[in-house]
Design a protein around this motif. Sequence first.
Motif, PDB file in Angstrom:
ATOM      1  N   ASN A  17      39.349  34.631  51.956  1.00  0.00           N
ATOM      2  CA  ASN A  17      38.039  34.125  51.559  1.00  0.00           C
ATOM      3  C   ASN A  17      37.457  33.230  52.647  1.00  0.00           C
ATOM      4  O   ASN A  17      37.212  32.049  52.458  1.00  0.00           O
ATOM      5  N   LYS A  18      37.234  33.848  53.806  1.00  0.00           N
ATOM      6  CA  LYS A  18      36.857  33.066  54.984  1.00  0.00           C
ATOM      7  C   LYS A  18      35.550  32.319  54.800  1.00  0.00           C
ATOM      8  O   LYS A  18      35.438  31.139  55.130  1.00  0.00           O
ATOM      9  N   LEU A  19      34.544  33.022  54.267  1.00  0.00           N
ATOM     10  CA  LEU A  19      33.221  32.396  54.159  1.00  0.00           C
ATOM     11  C   LEU A  19      33.281  31.173  53.268  1.00  0.00           C
ATOM     12  O   LEU A  19      32.750  30.111  53.590  1.00  0.00           O
ATOM     13  N   ARG A  20      33.995  31.336  52.131  1.00  0.00           N
ATOM     14  CA  ARG A  20      34.047  30.222  51.198  1.00  0.00           C
ATOM     15  C   ARG A  20      34.813  29.044  51.805  1.00  0.00           C
ATOM     16  O   ARG A  20      34.403  27.893  51.681  1.00  0.00           O
ATOM     17  N   ALA A  21      35.898  29.376  52.505  1.00  0.00           N
ATOM     18  CA  ALA A  21      36.671  28.309  53.151  1.00  0.00           C
ATOM     19  C   ALA A  21      35.786  27.567  54.143  1.00  0.00           C
ATOM     20  O   ALA A  21      35.787  26.336  54.206  1.00  0.00           O
ATOM     21  N   PHE A  22      34.968  28.323  54.892  1.00  0.00           N
ATOM     22  CA  PHE A  22      34.111  27.690  55.897  1.00  0.00           C
ATOM     23  C   PHE A  22      33.063  26.805  55.221  1.00  0.00           C
ATOM     24  O   PHE A  22      32.814  25.677  55.649  1.00  0.00           O
ATOM     25  N   LEU A  23      32.443  27.321  54.168  1.00  0.00           N
ATOM     26  CA  LEU A  23      31.403  26.528  53.488  1.00  0.00           C
ATOM     27  C   LEU A  23      31.999  25.241  52.909  1.00  0.00           C
ATOM     28  O   LEU A  23      31.361  24.189  52.929  1.00  0.00           O
ATOM     29  N   THR A  24      33.227  25.358  52.405  1.00  0.00           N
ATOM     30  CA  THR A  24      33.878  24.158  51.871  1.00  0.00           C
ATOM     31  C   THR A  24      34.129  23.161  52.993  1.00  0.00           C
ATOM     32  O   THR A  24      33.966  21.956  52.827  1.00  0.00           O
ATOM     33  N   MET A  25      34.517  23.714  54.142  1.00  0.00           N
ATOM     34  CA  MET A  25      34.784  22.877  55.310  1.00  0.00           C
ATOM     35  C   MET A  25      33.550  22.130  55.764  1.00  0.00           C
ATOM     36  O   MET A  25      33.638  21.048  56.334  1.00  0.00           O
ATOM     37  N   LEU A  26      32.388  22.763  55.551  1.00  0.00           N
ATOM     38  CA  LEU A  26      31.144  22.227  56.112  1.00  0.00           C
ATOM     39  C   LEU A  26      30.934  20.760  55.757  1.00  0.00           C
ATOM     40  O   LEU A  26      30.530  19.958  56.594  1.00  0.00           O
ATOM     41  N   GLY A  27      31.242  20.412  54.502  1.00  0.00           N
ATOM     42  CA  GLY A  27      31.080  19.021  54.077  1.00  0.00           C
ATOM     43  C   GLY A  27      31.915  18.085  54.941  1.00  0.00           C
ATOM     44  O   GLY A  27      31.430  17.049  55.407  1.00  0.00           O
ATOM     45  N   ILE A  28      33.162  18.487  55.172  1.00  0.00           N
ATOM     46  CA  ILE A  28      34.062  17.672  55.997  1.00  0.00           C
ATOM     47  C   ILE A  28      33.567  17.645  57.438  1.00  0.00           C
ATOM     48  O   ILE A  28      33.540  16.598  58.079  1.00  0.00           O
ATOM     49  N   ILE A  29      33.142  18.803  57.926  1.00  0.00           N
ATOM     50  CA  ILE A  29      32.669  18.894  59.321  1.00  0.00           C
ATOM     51  C   ILE A  29      31.535  17.901  59.535  1.00  0.00           C
ATOM     52  O   ILE A  29      31.548  17.099  60.463  1.00  0.00           O
ATOM     53  N   ILE A  30      30.537  17.955  58.628  1.00  0.00           N
ATOM     54  CA  ILE A  30      29.377  17.076  58.783  1.00  0.00           C
ATOM     55  C   ILE A  30      29.811  15.613  58.672  1.00  0.00           C
ATOM     56  O   ILE A  30      29.403  14.775  59.475  1.00  0.00           O
ATOM     57  N   GLY A  31      30.674  15.325  57.702  1.00  0.00           N
ATOM     58  CA  GLY A  31      31.130  13.950  57.517  1.00  0.00           C
ATOM     59  C   GLY A  31      31.816  13.401  58.758  1.00  0.00           C
ATOM     60  O   GLY A  31      31.448  12.338  59.257  1.00  0.00           O
ATOM     61  N   VAL A  32      32.774  14.159  59.284  1.00  0.00           N
ATOM     62  CA  VAL A  32      33.525  13.678  60.449  1.00  0.00           C
ATOM     63  C   VAL A  32      32.615  13.566  61.665  1.00  0.00           C
ATOM     64  O   VAL A  32      32.640  12.562  62.386  1.00  0.00           O
ATOM     65  N   ALA A  33      31.782  14.578  61.871  1.00  0.00           N
ATOM     66  CA  ALA A  33      30.881  14.548  63.029  1.00  0.00           C
ATOM     67  C   ALA A  33      29.977  13.323  62.943  1.00  0.00           C
ATOM     68  O   ALA A  33      29.772  12.620  63.932  1.00  0.00           O
ATOM     69  N   ALA A  34      29.470  13.039  61.736  1.00  0.00           N
ATOM     70  CA  ALA A  34      28.575  11.885  61.568  1.00  0.00           C
ATOM     71  C   ALA A  34      29.316  10.583  61.855  1.00  0.00           C
ATOM     72  O   ALA A  34      28.808   9.722  62.581  1.00  0.00           O
ATOM     73  N   VAL A  35      30.521  10.465  61.304  1.00  0.00           N
ATOM     74  CA  VAL A  35      31.278   9.224  61.517  1.00  0.00           C
ATOM     75  C   VAL A  35      31.527   9.015  63.013  1.00  0.00           C
ATOM     76  O   VAL A  35      31.292   7.932  63.551  1.00  0.00           O
ATOM     77  N   ILE A  36      31.972  10.056  63.690  1.00  0.00           N
ATOM     78  CA  ILE A  36      32.309   9.901  65.110  1.00  0.00           C
ATOM     79  C   ILE A  36      31.066   9.583  65.941  1.00  0.00           C
ATOM     80  O   ILE A  36      31.081   8.698  66.794  1.00  0.00           O
ATOM     81  N   THR A  37      29.964  10.272  65.647  1.00  0.00           N
ATOM     82  CA  THR A  37      28.740  10.007  66.408  1.00  0.00           C
ATOM     83  C   THR A  37      28.274   8.575  66.194  1.00  0.00           C
ATOM     84  O   THR A  37      27.958   7.862  67.150  1.00  0.00           O
ATOM     85  N   MET A  38      28.252   8.153  64.918  1.00  0.00           N
ATOM     86  CA  MET A  38      27.794   6.793  64.618  1.00  0.00           C
ATOM     87  C   MET A  38      28.676   5.759  65.304  1.00  0.00           C
ATOM     88  O   MET A  38      28.188   4.803  65.902  1.00  0.00           O
ATOM     89  N   MET A  39      30.000   5.975  65.220  1.00  0.00           N
ATOM     90  CA  MET A  39      30.900   4.995  65.817  1.00  0.00           C
ATOM     91  C   MET A  39      30.748   4.968  67.326  1.00  0.00           C
ATOM     92  O   MET A  39      30.806   3.905  67.948  1.00  0.00           O
ATOM     93  N   SER A  40      30.501   6.115  67.949  1.00  0.00           N
ATOM     94  CA  SER A  40      30.404   6.113  69.407  1.00  0.00           C
ATOM     95  C   SER A  40      29.084   5.487  69.846  1.00  0.00           C
ATOM     96  O   SER A  40      29.036   4.807  70.871  1.00  0.00           O
ATOM     97  N   ILE A  41      28.028   5.688  69.061  1.00  0.00           N
ATOM     98  CA  ILE A  41      26.757   5.026  69.407  1.00  0.00           C
ATOM     99  C   ILE A  41      26.908   3.516  69.246  1.00  0.00           C
ATOM    100  O   ILE A  41      26.510   2.737  70.117  1.00  0.00           O
TER     101      ILE A  41
END
Lengths: 405, 248
Positions: A17-41
């Motif tokens: 169920n690749k698509l579903r796994a990816f969509l579920t991941m999306l929340g985590i992806i956005i969260g982590v990317a946001a945290v790292i970007t904010m912290m680096s800024i």
Amino acid sequence: MNALNLLRIAVKALQRNKLRAFLTMLGIIIGVAAVITMMSIGEGSRRSIESNLTSMGSNMITISPSSNSPGVRMSGSSIQSLTVNDVIALRNQATNLTAVSPMVSASGQVIKGALNWSTSIQGASPEYLDIRKLEVSEGISFDESDVRSSAKVCLLGKTVIDNLFPNGENPVGQIIRFNKIPFQVIGVLASKGQSGFGQDQDDIIIAPYTTVQNRVLASTYFQSIFTSAISEAASEAASEEITRILRETHRLRATEENDFSVRTQAELINTLNTTMGMLTALLTSVASISLVIGGIGIMNIMYVSVTERTREIGLRMSIGARPVDILMQFLIEAILISITGGVIGVIIGVSASVLVSGILNWPTVISEPSIVISFLVCALTGVFFGYYPAQKASRLDPIEALRYE
Amino acid sequence: MSKILEIHDLKREFKVGSEIVRALKGVSFDVGTGEFITIMGTSGSGKSTLLNVLGCLDKPSSGTYLLDGVDLKSLNRNQLAQFRNTKIGFVFQAYNLLPRTSALENVELPLLYNPSINTKERRERAIQALEAVKLADRFDHTPNQLSGGQQQRVAIARALVNEPVMILADEATGNLDTRTSYEIMSLMQELNQVQKKTIVFVTHEPDIASFSSRTIMLRDGKVQKDTPNENLQSAREALNSLPVTEDY
């Protein structure tokens, strides 16, 4: 049942169920990317302000007059408590200081031929350049004899030169007038650009303090005294020493308040760090919310997945999976989703930080702790939000599960 | 002939609301190694309950059940799981194959839960099992690329792969047409006669029962009849005698 097989089972289940796994991941992806970007800024801004302050001289300690009398309190610049005696006392007695310079400043119009510019003149002793980490790029600086003779010589900052010598002539040796008093330009200051507060550090004229006191202001007081501690670490001790010496020279009784104030650059840096830290924490906590939402997304999908795969769970149990195997399978699936999401999020977050500094010219610093922390948070999110669905799966009755439609 | 199954006075009671439903009221029989028995009965006869107990999915309320000499009462949940893994091969009416998963991987599945088998051996045994059910050319096919009969043969290969002491089939031909049913039964007979596998086959179709060596009739939670099949039919012959129609 070995761990490798469990991992294999979980990976295969996710692959179905690749698509579903990816969509579920999306929340985590956005969260982590946001945290790292904010912290680096946040970290980037903090470091850039700190380096700006350090370029002003991180050992620098400034003494300014302050009111100690009851009643109407006046602003520091109109109080006349710092004199040349203070400077002499500090030079002779202080052990934690490398340089002491008085500072008087006057604002006015500077004129060269048909051109003029509104700026301020700072009167100081030769040590001032060291304390403020200023350098003479052309010509020479003034010396003690110029101070003694109240010589009408000055050093110009780049902004002043740009306004008075727009055609690129060499200003050294030229005569300029400040409030009608002629000064000979003997040196040019190397450009320092803007300060951390957006102040133009090149809009400056420096002359011997005696010249400014006697010829421009006709005063015997100083607006401040700049000193430099032997090291940043010694700032605190130096500040206490200055207080002690000045109280003595000002003959203050023990009950009287100081008629001056001492501020170290380190204090300023601390204050700014605290402020920036709070700002970064705020940005990061907002970004963390998306990480939590991502975690809830995982939980939701895992519950759906357990229900949808009830027959599969029944089958696995009937062919020999123990409850703990089922639990581990679903837990590993959840952790795999969150960790894979975390890895992609880190990559996106780092790229975004690089883009932000490249395109918007914001300073960003990617700190390893932020990557490690967000990664750990991800794994924990997977365990935390994956556990309950996994437990639900492991507690299914195989007979019921096999019959589930 | 040694005994694979020894069942004595097996009872199973359920509590449904305030009522106690007695699904099995004292069932006793033995199954020897290499036997092919069918368990028959109408719905409500206790067939499914007996099957669950035989499959180590459920424990009896009282009575003894010895599988391969081990009393099931003494085992905990994890030991039961291990028992299902190594002693029993399940074949279900609805095949229960993992979707979007190749035939080979479906067959490998029970071996993944057996830590003593490594990757290489797992692959080899899965290939052998698929060859035994004549699906050597269908390794990479996923269930939706296989016909019902082929899917059931994959399920049989999955049941064989752990080399169980007993194959337990639950209405394994229930979803198949007559011709395919006979093909499956022919395969079952071959496994029984050539490879000497013990097979317990739950069904409610009398013609399926005629292919087994012994039939146990359940009625109202008790054994009504336990008769050896004097007139054993060959599923292969039955298949050949089916009229060939243009439909196939």
